[in-house]
Design an enzyme around this catalytic site. Structure first.
Site: not given
Length: 259
Positions: A76, A28
């Site tokens: 996503n 991340d």
């Protein structure tokens, strides 16, 4: 570049560390890394792939048996189309460049997630990488691509329900072992559950990543953004893991008996 210059260096490190069989990483912070440098978000994703190469090599050198990387989640797809299109090209570029090194280092590629839901070119690249590295007997580099943990559990439940409907198993046959085997990590056997789960960027959640498998994983969070993550940072996480007492809900007799 390998983490250790000599086999002696690696042996010393391994003696000092308790190496997890399976490490999973939520990679991340790519967008924030780029934003801080006044660059487009895709620049962060591109840099992230270089970090993947370094960390995969380091993990292999350390003796990790499975490295699972959260590459692209089912959520996503909601990102801007330009960014999604770039992310779908990344596996193609990555495997075209890195597969020779993976073969050289005896690393085997596996992928979990809805691969059929990816664009055709991405699918072809992923499947080629799996085929080209199939003979690897060293570390398994497992990419979670178009993956969602809740969907994985639902699909495993449907699979077992269908087996019951077909008369192949009885409801009472479903236990932790049969359910684990029905998950996308079933082929990993005893190493399906990550020993150590790492998340970069400072966020303190698992974000739908391996919720069943991580039930007893040791969690390690760091503020470092993924493009800045190094082999030394990986060693620091493993050092933390080494110092922990994993009881899996039980007791450590030595510790509990102390005053």
């Amino acid at each position: 570049m390998a983490l250790f210059k000599t086999k002696t260096d690696m042996s010393v490190a391994q003696m000092q560390l308790k190496i997890p069989n399976h490490i999973a990483i939520i990679m991340d912070g790519n967008g924030r890394w780029a934003k801080r440098r006044l660059m487009p978000r895709v620049a962060g994703h591109k840099s992230a792939m270089n970090t993947v190469k370094k960390i995969a090599t380091a993990a292999s050198d350390l003796g990790v048996k499975v490295l699972t990387l959260y590459t692209f989640s089912t959520e996503n797809w909601s990102r801007p189309s330009d960014e999604v299109n770039f992310l779908m090209q990344l596996p193609i570029d990555f495997f075209n460049d890195f597969v020779p090194d993976l073969i050289k280092n005896n690393i085997k590629v596996q992928v979990m997630g809805d691969i059929e839901g990816l664009p055709d070119a991405t699918q072809i690249s992923v499947k080629n990488a799996i085929k080209q590295t199939a003979q690897g007997t060293g570390m398994i580099l497992n990419f979670a691509l178009n993956y969602g943990g809740q969907i994985e559990i639902i699909e495993a439940t449907k699979k077992l329900a269908q087996q019951v409907a077909n008369g192949e198993i009885l409801p009472d046959d479903i236990d932790e072992t049969t359910f684990s085997q029905a998950l996308q990590t079933g082929n990993l056997g005893s190493m399906a559950a990550p020993d150590l789960m790492i998340r970069t960027s400072g966020e303190l959640r698992l974000s739908n990543f391996m919720p069943y498998q991580s039930a007893y994983s040791e969690l390690y969070f760091t503020d470092i953004l993924w493009p800045d993550y190094t082999a030394e940072n990986l060693v620091e996480a493993i050092e933390s893991f080494t110092l922990r007492d994993r009881r899996f809900g039980g007791l450590n007799d030595k510790i509990e008996s102390e005053p």
